[in-house]
Design an enzyme around this catalytic site. Sequence first.
Site, PDB file in Angstrom:
ATOM      1  CB  SER A 286      27.088  69.004  41.661  1.00 19.31           C
ATOM      2  OG  SER A 286      27.312  67.771  42.305  1.00 19.31           O
TER       3      SER A 286
ATOM      4  CE  LYS B   4      40.957  53.672  57.617  1.00 20.59           C
ATOM      5  NZ  LYS B   4      41.319  52.264  57.891  1.00 20.59           N
TER       6      LYS B   4
ATOM      7  CG  MET C  35      42.682  68.755  58.007  1.00 21.34           C
ATOM      8  SD  MET C  35      42.085  69.036  56.318  1.00 21.34           S
ATOM      9  CE  MET C  35      43.499  69.852  55.578  1.00 21.34           C
TER      10      MET C  35
ATOM     11  CB  VAL D 290      43.633  64.918  59.633  1.00 22.79           C
ATOM     12  CG1 VAL D 290      43.785  65.548  61.012  1.00 22.79           C
ATOM     13  CG2 VAL D 290      44.777  63.942  59.357  1.00 22.79           C
ATOM     14  CB  ALA D 291      38.485  64.673  62.385  1.00 16.96           C
TER      15      ALA D 291
ATOM     16  CD  GLU E 147      29.338  71.870  64.550  1.00 11.41           C
ATOM     17  OE1 GLU E 147      28.855  70.782  64.904  1.00 11.41           O
ATOM     18  OE2 GLU E 147      30.127  72.542  65.257  1.00 11.41           O
TER      19      GLU E 147
ATOM     20  CE1 TYR F 162      33.807  75.390  64.262  1.00 10.61           C
ATOM     21  CE2 TYR F 162      35.892  75.408  65.450  1.00 10.61           C
ATOM     22  CZ  TYR F 162      35.033  75.975  64.533  1.00 10.61           C
ATOM     23  OH  TYR F 162      35.396  77.135  63.889  1.00 10.61           O
TER      24      TYR F 162
ATOM     25  CE  LYS G  90      37.506  68.690  66.118  1.00 12.88           C
ATOM     26  NZ  LYS G  90      36.624  68.772  64.920  1.00 12.88           N
TER      27      LYS G  90
ATOM     28  CB  VAL H 170      37.910  69.460  54.031  1.00 12.58           C
ATOM     29  CG1 VAL H 170      37.836  70.497  55.144  1.00 12.58           C
ATOM     30  CG2 VAL H 170      39.238  69.616  53.281  1.00 12.58           C
TER      31      VAL H 170
END
Length: 367
Positions: free
Chosen positions: A220, A279, A301, A298-299, A118, A94, A75, A267
Amino acid sequence: MVVGVPKEIKDHEYRVSVTPDGVRALRQAGHTVWVEPSAGAGSGYSDEDYRNAGASMAQSKEQVFQEATLIVKVKEPVLSECHLFRSGQTLFTYLHLASLPELTKALMEAKITAIAYETIEAKDGTLPMLKPMSEIAGRMSVQVGARYLEKTQGGRGLLLAGVPGVEPGKVVILGAGVVGSAATRIAVGMGAQVTVVNLDLERLRSLDDLYRGRIVTLASTQAAIEKSVIAADLVIGAVLVPGARAPKLVTRGLVSRMKPGSVVVDVAVDQGGCFETTKPTTHSDPVYLVEGVLHYCVANMPGIVPRTSTVALTNATLPYLLRLASQGVEQAVRTDSGLAKGVNLSGGKITCHGVADAHGLRFDPLI
């Protein structure tokens, strides 16, 4: 090259960036690897496992940063780690900088080269290092959503699968990429009523063919999003714009019209989220209530299923890591346009258009 593997320190982040097998491959290629003590403990790898693979065990995080030219993480660094970088170092991890202005500024000031997993592209245009974690997060999103629909967790008290004589829960998935497809697979498997909303009609056709009438697919539009979200028990945000902020598809006003006790799992939170009410949260404090709707944002997961996540991540990153270490960062980036797209920052400049746009800063093309 000297590669550094620090221990992750984000809340409940148990992954490690390189497995002992990955270290062994780097050593066989002639590189030195420094590993912070207990870096792999959360994923089930001991310091002895790393020593046996040929790693040099550092005394501290500071020593890892001092010794290494190339820092490999899972991360993005937290702000308290940024002072450890030195000009000219390379960070490979990431990053998700589009939603992190303070970190972007700190890494620019450090004058490092920051390569984001990413935004690296394969030759076919896919995102090879985002894919494994997206698959895990997508599958987890339904599992998590089903749990928070329980009354004791603050939800509607609804069993997602239903029972004979009682209809199953309604799951709406915004996005049909890797995350959305993985979420669809689990939601269908659990017996939920599943609606997938996406811009790409060909992708919707593929899902429709795959599930043979077991899901509803919608193009969409704002009207389609509103109608499906209002009817949903669980909404999963699975929208991605590589390197840029996620579009806000669901307004606070629309959230206020959702069923009380329904659940949102966003997500896309790493990129700012696709709900206006999103948030970032942590595994220690994962949910909050807005307009009677439970939000799970949750950033990191996949951090709580580290054994699976760490192996899947190393499988994807190791070929690139070996190339960066063996060719040198500059040469590796010059000869691979897909890898070059992963360079978000270089020498104090922003080299990713999406990050520059997100913060209203100057974009300096890498080439």
